[in-house]
Design an enzyme around this catalytic site. Structure first.
Site, PDB file in Angstrom:
ATOM      1  N   ARG A  33      -9.590   0.923   8.691  1.00 47.44           N
ATOM      2  CA  ARG A  33      -9.203  -0.444   9.023  1.00 47.44           C
ATOM      3  C   ARG A  33     -10.306  -1.164   9.785  1.00 47.44           C
ATOM      4  NH1 ARG A  33      -3.283   0.592   8.863  1.00 47.44           N
ATOM      5  NH2 ARG A  33      -2.078  -1.266   9.295  1.00 47.44           N
ATOM      6  N   LYS A  62       0.832  -1.212   0.000  1.00 47.42           N
ATOM      7  CA  LYS A  62       0.000   0.000   0.000  1.00 47.42           C
ATOM      8  C   LYS A  62       0.867   1.263   0.000  1.00 47.42           C
ATOM      9  CE  LYS A  62      -2.199  -0.974   3.880  1.00 47.42           C
ATOM     10  NZ  LYS A  62      -1.530  -2.245   4.229  1.00 47.42           N
ATOM     11  N   ARG A  80      11.898  -5.220   4.913  1.00 46.85           N
ATOM     12  CA  ARG A  80      11.750  -3.885   4.338  1.00 46.85           C
ATOM     13  C   ARG A  80      12.369  -2.782   5.200  1.00 46.85           C
ATOM     14  NH1 ARG A  80       5.160  -2.885   4.572  1.00 46.85           N
ATOM     15  NH2 ARG A  80       5.021  -2.587   6.824  1.00 46.85           N
ATOM     16  N   ARG A 108      -0.532  -8.575  13.276  1.00 44.95           N
ATOM     17  CA  ARG A 108      -1.013  -7.570  12.314  1.00 44.95           C
ATOM     18  C   ARG A 108      -1.852  -8.226  11.212  1.00 44.95           C
ATOM     19  NH1 ARG A 108       4.469  -4.857  10.882  1.00 44.95           N
ATOM     20  NH2 ARG A 108       3.255  -3.526   9.496  1.00 44.95           N
ATOM     21  N   ARG A 126      11.159  -0.290  10.710  1.00 45.56           N
ATOM     22  CA  ARG A 126      10.100  -0.073  11.698  1.00 45.56           C
ATOM     23  C   ARG A 126      10.193  -1.077  12.840  1.00 45.56           C
ATOM     24  NH1 ARG A 126       4.591   0.423   8.346  1.00 45.56           N
ATOM     25  NH2 ARG A 126       3.906  -0.730  10.177  1.00 45.56           N
TER      26      ARG A 126
END
Ligand code: AMP
Length: 228
Positions: A98, A23, A137, A182, A171
């Site tokens: 969400r 996203k 990432r 998550r 992160r």
């Protein structure tokens, strides 16, 4: 929302999808191409945590556990950000809504200025691939460009392709333990929004397992059709 700063024509695109679906990457590309503003509630919450605001203090532990921050906090943060003048260019919502409560609150917020959702685009991926995608990432700390250890390393090791920055960030919640929570939060609380937007006639689905550029091409066509 400040109705004086947001004209009724400002397009609103939503990117739906689990963590790791791409996203953020795709929202940044759409932002560059169309001039819309990427609004990531995750980024807004991380900024609130870093700034030590009341909302940030309440959100910190919840985010570290991979759970969803309360609807009240997230809706308030998004409402404030949507009132900023730059959002009159149009927005790409990345990570919001969400929950069904957030989706209904968004409809209410937009109706106050005569806006509506142009398209809710669901990035469809396999859960199994998400752990690898998320664990590898990182982003440039200067310009925010996203990278991945296996799929998108900087062309020059240790240097951002976009801005030549050398300060990279990972992160705190991008780890194998938190990813499970998550993904569970996504399936329990966010996936029902696919049916919610389908019922509104606003849903588009994109297979997001392929190459970043191919997905970007599909999204670009969808966004152009939805906002013209
Ligand atoms: P993201 O950057 O979108 O992956 O979000 C990181 C974390 O911020 C999530 O795991 C949640 O804890 C929190 N968060 C971001 N957006 C929302 C939202 N719309 N509702 C609730 N929590 C959110």
């Amino acid at each position: 929302m400040d109705g004086n700063t947001t004209p009724t024509t400002a397009p609103v695109l939503i990117l739906l999808g689990p963590p790791g679906a791409g996203k953020g990457t795709q929202a940044r590309m759409l932002e560059e191409q169309f001039g819309f503003v990427q609004l990531s509630t995750g980024d807004l919450l991380r900024a609130a945590v870093a700034a030590g605001t009341e909302a940030g203090k309440a959100a910190k532990a919840v985010m570290e556990a991979g759970d969803l921050v309360s609807d009240a906090i997230v809706i308030a943060i998004l409402r404030d950000r949507l009132a900023d003048a730059d959002c009159a260019k149009g927005v790409i919502l990345d990570g919001f809504p969400r929950t069904t409560v957030q989706a209904e609150a968004l409809d209410t917020l937009l109706s106050e200025t005569g806006q509506k959702i142009n398209a809710a685009i669901s990035l469809e991926v396999d859960d199994a691939a998400m752990v690898d995608r998320i664990s590898g990432r990182f982003t440039c700390g200067t310009c925010g460009e996203g990278y991945h250890d296996s799929f998108k390393a900087p062309l020059t090791d240790g240097q951002c392709d976009k801005c030549n920055g050398t300060d990279f960030k990972r992160r705190a919640d991008d780890n194998a333990e938190t990813v499970g929570a998550r993904l569970a939060a996504y399936h329990e609380q966010t996936a029902p929004l696919i049916a919610f937007y389908d019922a509104q006639g606003a849903l588009a689905r994109v297979d997001a397992m392929g190459a970043i550029d191919d997905i970007a091409t599909q999204l670009s066509t969808l966004a152009a059709n939805a906002t013209r």
